[in-house]
Design a protein around this motif. Structure first.
Motif, PDB file in Angstrom:
ATOM      1  N   SER A  28     -42.500-104.010  53.384  1.00  0.00           N
ATOM      2  CA  SER A  28     -41.656-104.951  52.650  1.00  0.00           C
ATOM      3  C   SER A  28     -40.325-105.151  53.368  1.00  0.00           C
ATOM      4  CB  SER A  28     -41.424-104.457  51.225  1.00  0.00           C
ATOM      5  OG  SER A  28     -42.664-104.367  50.556  1.00  0.00           O
ATOM      6  N   GLU A  32     -38.872-108.793  54.595  1.00  0.00           N
ATOM      7  CA  GLU A  32     -37.555-109.331  54.268  1.00  0.00           C
ATOM      8  C   GLU A  32     -36.810-109.753  55.540  1.00  0.00           C
ATOM      9  OE1 GLU A  32     -35.175-106.852  51.709  1.00  0.00           O
ATOM     10  OE2 GLU A  32     -33.380-108.015  52.156  1.00  0.00           O
ATOM     11  N   LYS A  66     -34.876-111.871  49.512  1.00  0.00           N
ATOM     12  CA  LYS A  66     -35.044-110.860  48.448  1.00  0.00           C
ATOM     13  C   LYS A  66     -36.356-111.075  47.709  1.00  0.00           C
ATOM     14  CE  LYS A  66     -31.365-108.186  48.371  1.00  0.00           C
ATOM     15  NZ  LYS A  66     -31.783-107.347  49.524  1.00  0.00           N
ATOM     16  N   GLN A  67     -36.617-112.361  47.404  1.00  0.00           N
ATOM     17  CA  GLN A  67     -37.871-112.669  46.701  1.00  0.00           C
ATOM     18  C   GLN A  67     -39.069-112.339  47.602  1.00  0.00           C
ATOM     19  OE1 GLN A  67     -38.626-116.778  45.751  1.00  0.00           O
ATOM     20  NE2 GLN A  67     -40.132-116.257  44.172  1.00  0.00           N
ATOM     21  N   ARG A  69     -39.245-109.948  49.694  1.00  0.00           N
ATOM     22  CA  ARG A  69     -39.433-108.506  49.595  1.00  0.00           C
ATOM     23  C   ARG A  69     -40.175-108.135  48.305  1.00  0.00           C
ATOM     24  NH1 ARG A  69     -37.401-103.246  50.324  1.00  0.00           N
ATOM     25  NH2 ARG A  69     -36.085-103.759  52.067  1.00  0.00           N
ATOM     26  N   SER A  70     -39.750-108.697  47.187  1.00  0.00           N
ATOM     27  CA  SER A  70     -40.388-108.282  45.929  1.00  0.00           C
ATOM     28  C   SER A  70     -41.832-108.775  45.851  1.00  0.00           C
ATOM     29  CB  SER A  70     -39.559-108.724  44.718  1.00  0.00           C
ATOM     30  OG  SER A  70     -39.612-110.119  44.586  1.00  0.00           O
ATOM     31  N   LEU A  71     -42.107-109.958  46.430  1.00  0.00           N
ATOM     32  CA  LEU A  71     -43.502-110.419  46.464  1.00  0.00           C
ATOM     33  C   LEU A  71     -44.332-109.524  47.388  1.00  0.00           C
ATOM     34  CD1 LEU A  71     -42.997-114.297  46.624  1.00  0.00           C
ATOM     35  CD2 LEU A  71     -44.145-113.032  44.795  1.00  0.00           C
ATOM     36  N   ASP A  73     -43.838-106.393  47.962  1.00  0.00           N
ATOM     37  CA  ASP A  73     -44.102-105.136  47.247  1.00  0.00           C
ATOM     38  C   ASP A  73     -45.407-105.228  46.455  1.00  0.00           C
ATOM     39  OD1 ASP A  73     -41.915-103.729  48.121  1.00  0.00           O
ATOM     40  OD2 ASP A  73     -40.618-104.350  46.449  1.00  0.00           O
ATOM     41  N   LYS A  74     -45.611-106.391  45.853  1.00  0.00           N
ATOM     42  CA  LYS A  74     -46.826-106.565  45.035  1.00  0.00           C
ATOM     43  C   LYS A  74     -48.057-106.785  45.904  1.00  0.00           C
ATOM     44  CE  LYS A  74     -44.307-108.468  41.198  1.00  0.00           C
ATOM     45  NZ  LYS A  74     -43.538-109.698  41.080  1.00  0.00           N
TER      46      LYS A  74
END
Lengths: 382, 291
Positions: A28, A32, A66-67, A69-71, A73-74
């Protein structure tokens, strides 16, 4: 052998095709960072050796790093049709003005390559073929001559393109032919080829399936297969290393035979009498006793197996070798399950004697053995 | 009398000095096949079982101009070259036993064979046999008997299964042709059906198909228009999953095409007797040939 999208894109780049800016990320953090380098929005694409990735949620758009990175992660750790996602391709978003389909594959009926072009890109081409067959142009290629430039132009024209687009696309079709030809491809596809609002032609997605039989001239791919990065399960890879073909299935009756057609027919016979095969295993021509022992070991490694059906019709394969393998494996088997053995053909008398001495029953017809194994495994359920 | 091979077939074995080449040369000779010469590059001047070995095909055919067929036991990476060499010498029938020949090479030599009117049997085939007369292949000869059934198959051992059943029930075979298990083969069901239709010694045809491609569906269309002789068909792989290669490179269901059910339906639609088990072949023929 199916290539990852990023590998197919590397092959595209080699012949001068344009691909989106971007690269592969394995964490992740890295996702990013790539998103920052490229500038958002970006697209995250799961790299798995399976089709239907988009529908399964393996492709996401991120508006900020940032988004992204969070996507990511999933997406990391997600399974798509049984394939774990451990790599993401992070790419720039393109401003689309048009989506085109280009592909080259092998036409088994006419025994030659066929090049395909359609103005309806970005959707399932088989669906287009069914619903709007008139929107697809095809051109058969003489394998002795290869695709020629005027043929490429003819194909693109037939798909409805004119003027400068006709010339651009014809050049891309020729480049795709080089990908097909240089890589011993069974199939290569750009879907979609995007025409951007500023007039660039970019291969947004890439597919490349290389013929397994040609791997001796594609060393890096052959090595990848050895390392196990392929669309095979662990047992399938183990069988492959031993020179056998094993395909994992969902039933509970193990199948071992010699010859692909015979093994398929054996599976069908089990099904005919109400059973469900747990695998396909072809020991191959001229198998030795060791081979049979290894085959039994692989088949019994499938946790659902309640019984095994061994169907040998000796031609080059000798029944005595197979019988010796069966007897030898009795001592080393992981677990005891009911078996049905059918053994006829080359050296069947010797094979029969070996089994009789070891008190292992066997039969002469495929159907009798299929019925027997179905009954025996059903009995185990009670 | 028979198709593709007969008592005038004179054979060259390419790759004769290898283990398989030697073994099957002996077996074919034992069956009565006239093997005149063999080739292995670099081993010219040697002999195998008293058969002269040449460095290349042209030398062999110059010495034995009556050679009209070749059988190839050459490892996969050199096999395409061997096929091309046989075609270059204008041999009429070329049997490629070898499995795992690259697809692109296969497309090229098949196109070349069609151009010059030679037959390629295979690749990845057990070969062809006209029982009692000539065996150009690796099949166990004892399961075949002379007779009037034409047998066409994409699979080796399954051919033996059906031939054994036929022979046991008194249905001998005129010729049995192994088309080969690869996605690209020199002969299709249609090519073989065409030969059997005009062969006086063939009274009925048995087809053994399997999943993958659409050769059976195309054969069904052809049968509707052109075949008057009774046809029985079996298709292996009803229980095979999608997207997995079942041993043969050509045996794969892609998307919704190439399934056994679609092939069986197409053949039934062409009035072919489609059987569900190989063992049913005898009864099917008995019914068809009585009427």
């Amino acid at each position: 052998m199916r290539q990852f999208e990023f590998e197919a894109k590397e092959a595209f780049q080699k012949v001068g095709l344009s691909i989106p800016r971007g690269r592969v990320a394995q964490s992740s953090d890295e996702v990013e960072q790539v998103a920052r380098e490229l500038g958002c929005p970006v697209i995250l694409k799961a790299q798995v050796l399976a089709g239907g990735r988009g529908k399964a949620g393996g492709i996401k758009r991120a508006e900020t790093p940032k988004q992204a990175r969070s996507l990511a992660d999933k997406l990391f750790g997600m399974e798509i049709h049984g394939h774990l996602v451990n790599r993401l391709l992070v790419e720039e978003c393109l401003d689309i003005s048009q989506e085109i389909y280009l592909g080259i594959t092998v036409d088994r009926t006419n025994r030659r390559p066929v090049a395909i072009c359609s103005g309806m890109g970005g959707v399932d081409i088989e669906k287009v073929a069914k619903e709007h067959p008139e929107k697809i142009a095809r051109l058969a290629v003489n394998p002795l001559m290869g695709l020629r430039e005027f043929e490429a132009r003819r194909l693109v024209k037939a798909a409805g393109f004119k003027g400068r687009t006709l010339l651009h696309l014809s050049r891309i079709v020729m480049q795709l032919w080089r990908v097909f030809s240089d890589n011993d491809a069974e199939l290569t596809e750009i879907n979609p080829l995007i025409v951007t609002t500023d007039g660039k032609y970019i291969a947004a997605d890439a597919r490349l399936n290389v013929d397994d039989s040609s791997l001796f001239r594609h060393k890096t791919l052959a090595e990848r297969l050895e390392k196990g990065v392929a669309e095979l399960t662990e047992l399938e890879l183990r069988a492959r290393e031993l020179g056998m073909t094993y395909v994992e299935l969902k039933g509970d009756i193990g199948i071992i035979g010699n010859g692909a057609g015979l093994v398929m027919a054996t599976m069908d016979a089990v099904h005919y009498y109400g059973g469900k095969p747990s695998n396909f295993l072809d020991v191959g021509g001229g198998a030795t006793a060791d081979r049979m022992t290894q085959a039994l070991d692989i088949v019994l490694s499938h946790p659902d197996v309640k019984g095994v059906f061994i169907n040998i019709l000796g031609g080059i394969t000798r029944c005595d070798e197979m019988a010796n393998g069966i007897v030898a494996s009795q001592k080393t088997l992981k677990r005891e399950v009911p078996m049905a053995i059918r053994l006829i053909g080359t050296r069947e008398k010797e094979g029969a004697e070996i089994l009789q001495k070891a008190n292992i029953p066997f039969l002469e017809t495929m159907d009798a053995a299929a019925q027997l194994i179905v009954e025996k495994t059903r009995g185990g359920e009670k | 009398m028979t198709v593709l091979i007969n008592d005038k077939t004179r054979v060259l074995v390419q790759g004769i000095t290898g283990r398989e080449g030697q073994f099957h040369t002996q077996a074919m000779r034992g069956y009565g096949t006239k093997v005149l010469a063999g080739t292995t590059p670099g081993k010219g001047g040697q002999e195998v079982e008293g058969i002269p070995v040449f460095d290349n095909v042209i030398e062999a055919t110059e010495e034995f101009p009556e050679i009209n067929a070749s059988i190839i036991f050459v490892p996969a990476r050199f096999a395409a070259d061997a096929v091309n060499e046989a075609l270059d010498a204008k041999l009429e029938v070329v049997v490629a036993i070898t499995e795992h020949i690259p697809l692109h090479d296969e497309m090229k030599f098949v196109a070349l064979a069609h151009q010059q009117g030679s037959y390629i049997i295979g690749p990845n085939t057990p070969g062809v046999i006209s029982p009692g007369m000539c065996k150009l292949g690796i099949m166990p000869a004892h399961v075949f008997k002379p007779g009037q059934i034409g047998l066409i198959s994409r699979s080796g051992t399954l051919t033996y299964e059906v031939a054994a059943s036929l022979s046991g029930a008194g249905f001998g075979q005129s010729t049995a042709i192994g088309l080969g298990g690869d996605p690209i083969t020199g002969m299709s069901f249609i090519d073989a059906l065409r030969l059997f239709e005009t062969d006086d010694n063939t009274s009925a045809v048995v087809m053994i198909g399997e999943i993958g491609g659409s050769a059976e569906e195309e054969a069904a269309e052809y049968i509707k228009e052109h075949i008057t002789k009774p046809v029985v068909a079996y298709v292996a792989g009803r229980t095979a999953p999608k997207g997995k290669r079942m041993g043969h490179a050509g045996a794969i269901v892609s998307g919704t095409s190439g399934t056994a059910d679609s092939k069986m339906a197409a053949l039934r639609d062409a009035s072919v007797t489609v059987i569900e088990r190989p063992i049913d072949v005898d009864e099917a023929l008995q019914t068809l040939l009585k009427s």
